[in-house]
Design a protein around this motif. Structure first.
Motif, PDB file in Angstrom:
ATOM      1  N   GLY A  50     -19.042  28.968  -3.032  1.00 37.50           N
ATOM      2  CA  GLY A  50     -19.263  30.401  -3.198  1.00 37.50           C
ATOM      3  C   GLY A  50     -20.567  30.878  -2.581  1.00 37.50           C
ATOM      4  N   LYS A  51     -21.519  29.969  -2.401  1.00 37.57           N
ATOM      5  CA  LYS A  51     -22.810  30.326  -1.769  1.00 37.57           C
ATOM      6  C   LYS A  51     -22.678  30.483  -0.253  1.00 37.57           C
ATOM      7  N   MET A  52     -21.600  29.912   0.311  1.00 37.84           N
ATOM      8  CA  MET A  52     -21.406  30.016   1.765  1.00 37.84           C
ATOM      9  C   MET A  52     -20.983  31.435   2.122  1.00 37.84           C
ATOM     10  N   PRO A  53     -21.510  31.956   3.218  1.00 36.63           N
ATOM     11  CA  PRO A  53     -21.062  33.289   3.653  1.00 36.63           C
ATOM     12  C   PRO A  53     -19.555  33.277   3.927  1.00 36.63           C
ATOM     13  N   ASP A  54     -18.887  34.360   3.557  1.00 31.56           N
ATOM     14  CA  ASP A  54     -17.442  34.455   3.763  1.00 31.56           C
ATOM     15  C   ASP A  54     -17.058  34.213   5.217  1.00 31.56           C
ATOM     16  N   ALA A  55     -17.859  34.729   6.147  1.00 27.95           N
ATOM     17  CA  ALA A  55     -17.551  34.575   7.571  1.00 27.95           C
ATOM     18  C   ALA A  55     -17.558  33.102   7.974  1.00 27.95           C
ATOM     19  N   LYS A  56     -18.472  32.329   7.419  1.00 22.29           N
ATOM     20  CA  LYS A  56     -18.562  30.897   7.726  1.00 22.29           C
ATOM     21  C   LYS A  56     -17.319  30.166   7.195  1.00 22.29           C
ATOM     22  N   MET A  57     -16.904  30.493   5.961  1.00 21.55           N
ATOM     23  CA  MET A  57     -15.708  29.875   5.390  1.00 21.55           C
ATOM     24  C   MET A  57     -14.473  30.239   6.204  1.00 21.55           C
ATOM     25  N   THR A  58     -14.350  31.490   6.574  1.00 27.56           N
ATOM     26  CA  THR A  58     -13.205  31.946   7.362  1.00 27.56           C
ATOM     27  C   THR A  58     -13.159  31.205   8.691  1.00 27.56           C
ATOM     28  N   GLU A  59     -14.316  31.045   9.318  1.00 26.01           N
ATOM     29  CA  GLU A  59     -14.399  30.341  10.600  1.00 26.01           C
ATOM     30  C   GLU A  59     -13.943  28.881  10.455  1.00 26.01           C
ATOM     31  N   LEU A  60     -14.408  28.206   9.408  1.00 27.80           N
ATOM     32  CA  LEU A  60     -14.052  26.800   9.188  1.00 27.80           C
ATOM     33  C   LEU A  60     -12.559  26.609   8.921  1.00 27.80           C
ATOM     34  N   LEU A  61     -11.928  27.603   8.330  1.00 31.57           N
ATOM     35  CA  LEU A  61     -10.522  27.486   7.959  1.00 31.57           C
ATOM     36  C   LEU A  61      -9.559  27.737   9.121  1.00 31.57           C
ATOM     37  N   LYS A  62     -10.064  28.207  10.254  1.00 36.42           N
ATOM     38  CA  LYS A  62      -9.205  28.449  11.412  1.00 36.42           C
ATOM     39  C   LYS A  62      -8.659  27.117  11.915  1.00 36.42           C
ATOM     40  N   ASP A  63      -7.423  27.142  12.392  1.00 39.92           N
ATOM     41  CA  ASP A  63      -6.776  25.921  12.876  1.00 39.92           C
ATOM     42  C   ASP A  63      -7.605  25.184  13.914  1.00 39.92           C
ATOM     43  N   GLU A  64      -8.206  25.919  14.840  1.00 42.06           N
ATOM     44  CA  GLU A  64      -8.958  25.265  15.915  1.00 42.06           C
ATOM     45  C   GLU A  64     -10.254  24.618  15.426  1.00 42.06           C
ATOM     46  N   ASN A  65     -10.650  24.911  14.197  1.00 42.45           N
ATOM     47  CA  ASN A  65     -11.890  24.342  13.650  1.00 42.45           C
ATOM     48  C   ASN A  65     -11.646  23.247  12.608  1.00 42.45           C
ATOM     49  N   GLN A  66     -10.435  22.722  12.530  1.00 42.56           N
ATOM     50  CA  GLN A  66     -10.135  21.713  11.516  1.00 42.56           C
ATOM     51  C   GLN A  66     -10.952  20.434  11.705  1.00 42.56           C
ATOM     52  N   LEU A  67     -11.271  20.073  12.954  1.00 39.22           N
ATOM     53  CA  LEU A  67     -12.090  18.884  13.191  1.00 39.22           C
ATOM     54  C   LEU A  67     -13.518  19.118  12.683  1.00 39.22           C
ATOM     55  N   LYS A  68     -14.029  20.327  12.904  1.00 41.38           N
ATOM     56  CA  LYS A  68     -15.362  20.659  12.374  1.00 41.38           C
ATOM     57  C   LYS A  68     -15.360  20.598  10.846  1.00 41.38           C
ATOM     58  N   LEU A  69     -14.303  21.136  10.250  1.00 38.74           N
ATOM     59  CA  LEU A  69     -14.191  21.123   8.792  1.00 38.74           C
ATOM     60  C   LEU A  69     -14.100  19.686   8.282  1.00 38.74           C
ATOM     61  N   LYS A  70     -13.308  18.857   8.955  1.00 38.12           N
ATOM     62  CA  LYS A  70     -13.184  17.455   8.555  1.00 38.12           C
ATOM     63  C   LYS A  70     -14.546  16.755   8.631  1.00 38.12           C
ATOM     64  N   ASN A  71     -15.304  17.010   9.703  1.00 38.05           N
ATOM     65  CA  ASN A  71     -16.633  16.412   9.837  1.00 38.05           C
ATOM     66  C   ASN A  71     -17.575  16.902   8.743  1.00 38.05           C
ATOM     67  N   LEU A  72     -17.511  18.192   8.421  1.00 39.40           N
ATOM     68  CA  LEU A  72     -18.347  18.754   7.359  1.00 39.40           C
ATOM     69  C   LEU A  72     -18.029  18.080   6.023  1.00 39.40           C
ATOM     70  N   LEU A  73     -16.756  17.969   5.696  1.00 37.99           N
ATOM     71  CA  LEU A  73     -16.357  17.368   4.426  1.00 37.99           C
ATOM     72  C   LEU A  73     -16.698  15.872   4.397  1.00 37.99           C
ATOM     73  N   SER A  74     -16.494  15.182   5.507  1.00 40.12           N
ATOM     74  CA  SER A  74     -16.784  13.751   5.570  1.00 40.12           C
ATOM     75  C   SER A  74     -18.273  13.467   5.436  1.00 40.12           C
ATOM     76  N   TYR A  75     -19.090  14.438   5.795  1.00 40.77           N
ATOM     77  CA  TYR A  75     -20.547  14.301   5.654  1.00 40.77           C
ATOM     78  C   TYR A  75     -20.958  14.201   4.181  1.00 40.77           C
ATOM     79  N   HIS A  76     -20.059  14.514   3.271  1.00 37.16           N
ATOM     80  CA  HIS A  76     -20.319  14.435   1.829  1.00 37.16           C
ATOM     81  C   HIS A  76     -19.917  13.082   1.237  1.00 37.16           C
ATOM     82  N   ILE A  77     -19.514  12.133   2.098  1.00 35.32           N
ATOM     83  CA  ILE A  77     -18.985  10.853   1.623  1.00 35.32           C
ATOM     84  C   ILE A  77     -19.823   9.689   2.147  1.00 35.32           C
TER      85      ILE A  77
END
Length: 148
Positions: A50-77
């Protein structure tokens, strides 16, 4: 027979991780856990997302950004199981992406400045620690490079 669930199931059943769980599934970051072994997950709570700006979340959720999202989430492991009592002693350690996180223990344990909240939530293949902020990987990890 154990009552414990695996990391994916444990994260999915806890309401405070519903956003993290949904994103793990949509970006196929769950695949990180398929290689076997134990892991430590710094799971951002829904409030952290919820602290993330809405625009940043929307950008990450786009199909073309799934690899970026995967890298972001994997950085938590982290590879391996690290209980909260041992996290502070790490100072810095590498995530499954190969990128480092910095850990401090002043006024509570913090990972890259994100405070540890719920700790030592055990699963059959590791442990989960809730954090209050989504971790931002270094620029190299955020680039579209494959993880697995």
């Amino acid at each position: 027979m154990t009552d414990k669930l695996n990391l994916i199931e444990t994260i999915a059943k806890d309401d405070k991780f519903s956003t993290f769980s949904r994103l793990l599934g949509s970006a196929e970051a769950n695949a990180v856990f398929s290689g076997g072994g134990d892991f430590t997950v710094f799971a951002p709570t829904n409030d952290a997302f919820g602290k993330m700006p809405d625009a940043k979340m929307t950008e990450l959720l786009k199909d073309e950004n799934q690899l970026k999202l995967k890298n972001l989430l994997s950085y938590h492991i982290l590879p391996g199981k690290v209980m909260a009592a041992d996290v502070a002693g790490l100072k810095t350690t590498k995530t499954v992406t190969g990128e480092p996180v910095t850990i401090t223990d002043m006024n509570g344990i913090k990972v890259n400045g994100a405070g540890l909240q719920a700790r030592n939530i055990e699963a059959t293949n590791g442990v989960i620690h809730a954090i209050d902020t989504v971790l931002a990987p270094p620029a190299a990890a955020a680039a579209n490079k494959p993880l697995l």
